[in-house]
Design a protein around this motif. Structure first.
Motif: not given
Length: 447
Positions: A82, A84, A87-88, A127, A341, A351
């Motif tokens: 991943t 993290l 993310g976003h 996340g 993500c 996630h």
């Protein structure tokens, strides 16, 4: 109690789950029932003091057991690749054209301008909250570690790992282009990774470049990376050949280097997309040396399909996914994970390893039969992460389970499983997902 349509899970130390189904490959005991056409077996499961006490033949559970009516049980999911820390950020830094270069450029600019400790922690925490609520028990995240970001993000990782201990096992691997390791920051980063108990990671390309023909500096930089890891006793976790370019042949060189140097740690290679466009002879030769070197491969189908061969006005001609069936058939450990993500590398994702399983099954034909592919989302990545006892249903393991009302794979893969029950140590947890609005102060809302 929490209800799963027809079933209620009590918050008590000892109970039975009757008439459950699971993939036979996930169960560590031999049952009298035989797998059905989807590879599922039926059984009863006993929970006691937060652990799986027993897995027994159907009909063993006593009166008063919780009747799942054939509903599926999964062990907690393991997400071994991943990002993290990325993310976003999509609302504030969307990818302008959906391309790999667009993603790299927007992420670099966003990182330089905005990635302070508070920002990174808030997005990583978000996340983890999503992953936890949806049934994930372990995560490995790559950490963008270009100077000075490594000094900012690795302390955040260590704090989050401690804060989430007992809920999610959080691991980390460094991430930056290979050539940065030849600079003073590379030595410093290797020490930070070692001090943090992480894996040494890199993208097998040069800064500003793509995954294409290997540069003349490649082998020297690869050996440097190996030796930094060997001197510190670190595993390697690399981003490899993330393109459809025939010149992207880092995977085979990594295998040769591991064998030549006698590398003793674990090596995981992610993506390996270009392998799918090579000749059959090249593929066979590569898989032989990768298997001999003990390298594991993790595929990220959702992100790879999003980025690879994206050309305006042209429908992509290939899926961007590595040769999962062939690699596994060659005896190579294969995992499947979520990757990015809601950032410039992938605009979507939540996630949720059930979504990853659903999409990967459709994309890569991990069905008819399902065989032991469910292990790629659970036991295999758990082994890569060194998490003994994770990813299978067996007596003595923590009762960290995901219960579905879906009774068959066809039902599970056809419908969003938003009504799932997630058990941790045998007790149901809240499965409400965090509201995106909680990130507005960091990423805005795109308006």
């Amino acid at each position: 109690m929490k209800r799963l349509g027809f079933a209620s899970v009590p918050e008590q130390p000892h109970y039975w789950l009757a008439d459950a189904r699971a993939q036979a490959c996930l169960i560590d005991v031999e049952l009298t029932s035989k797998p059905d056409f989807e590879g599922l077996v039926r059984f009863d499961l006993e929970v006691k003091d937060g652990r799986i006490a027993s897995i027994a033949p159907l009909g063993t559970a006593p009166a008063g057991a919780i009747d799942l009516e054939g509903g599926l049980i999964w062990p907690g999911f393991v997400d071994v690749h991943t990002h993290l820390d990325k993310g976003h950020i999509w609302p504030r830094s969307p990818n302008p054209d959906g391309s790999f270069r667009g993603a790299a450029g927007m992420t670099s600019a966003d990182r330089s301008a905005r990635w302070n400790a508070e920002d990174v922690r808030a997005r990583m925490e978000f996340g983890l909250q999503c992953a936890y609520a949806q049934g994930t028990v372990a995560v490995r995240t790559h950490i963008d570690s270009h100077a000075p970001q490594g000094e900012i993000s690795w302390p955040v990782f260590r704090a989050l790992r401690e804060a989430w201990a007992g809920r999610i096992d959080v691991q980390a691997a460094s991430l930056m282009p290979m050539d940065f390791f030849a600079q003073p920051q590379g030595l410093r980063l290797a020490d930070i990774v070692a001090e943090s108990g992480g894996a040494l990671g890199a993208v097998t390309r040069l800064s500003g470049g793509g995954h294409d023909a290997l540069p003349v500096e490649f082998h020297g930089l690869l050996e440097l990376l190996f030796r930094l890891a060997m001197e510190r006793g670190l595993d390697l976790d690399l981003h490899v050949d993330e393109s459809g370019d025939l010149g992207a042949t880092a995977l085979v060189e990594i295998a040769h280097m591991a064998t030549r140097l006698g590398f003793k740690g674990r090596i995981q290679c992610g993506h390996c997309c270009s392998l799918a466009v090579q000749t059959d002879d090249y593929i066979a030769a590569t898989m032989r040396v990768v298997a001999d070197a003990g390298i594991s491969v993790v595929s990220l189908p959702m992100c790879n399909m999003y980025l690879q061969e994206r050309t305006p006005g042209r429908t992509p001609r290939w899926r961007g996914v590595t040769l999962l069936h062939e690699l596994k058939g060659a005896g190579i450990e294969v995992s499947i994970a979520s990757d990015n993500c809601r950032d410039p590398f992938y605009a979507y994702g939540d996630h949720d390893m059930l979504e990853v399983m659903t999409q990967a099954t459709r994309i890569a034909h991990l069905d008819h039969p399902f065989g032991d592919w469910p292990l790629a989302f659970s036991a295999v990545p758990a082994e890569v992460m060194g998490l003994e006892g994770r990813g299978r249903l067996k007596a003595g393991a923590p009762a960290d389970l995901v219960l579905l009302s879906a009774r068959f794979m066809s039902e599970m893969l056809a419908r969003n499983q938003a009504d799932r029950i997630v058990l941790r140590n045998g007790k149901p947890i809240g499965t409400s997902l965090p509201d995106y609005r909680t990130l507005d102060q960091f990423v805005g809302h795109g308006a």
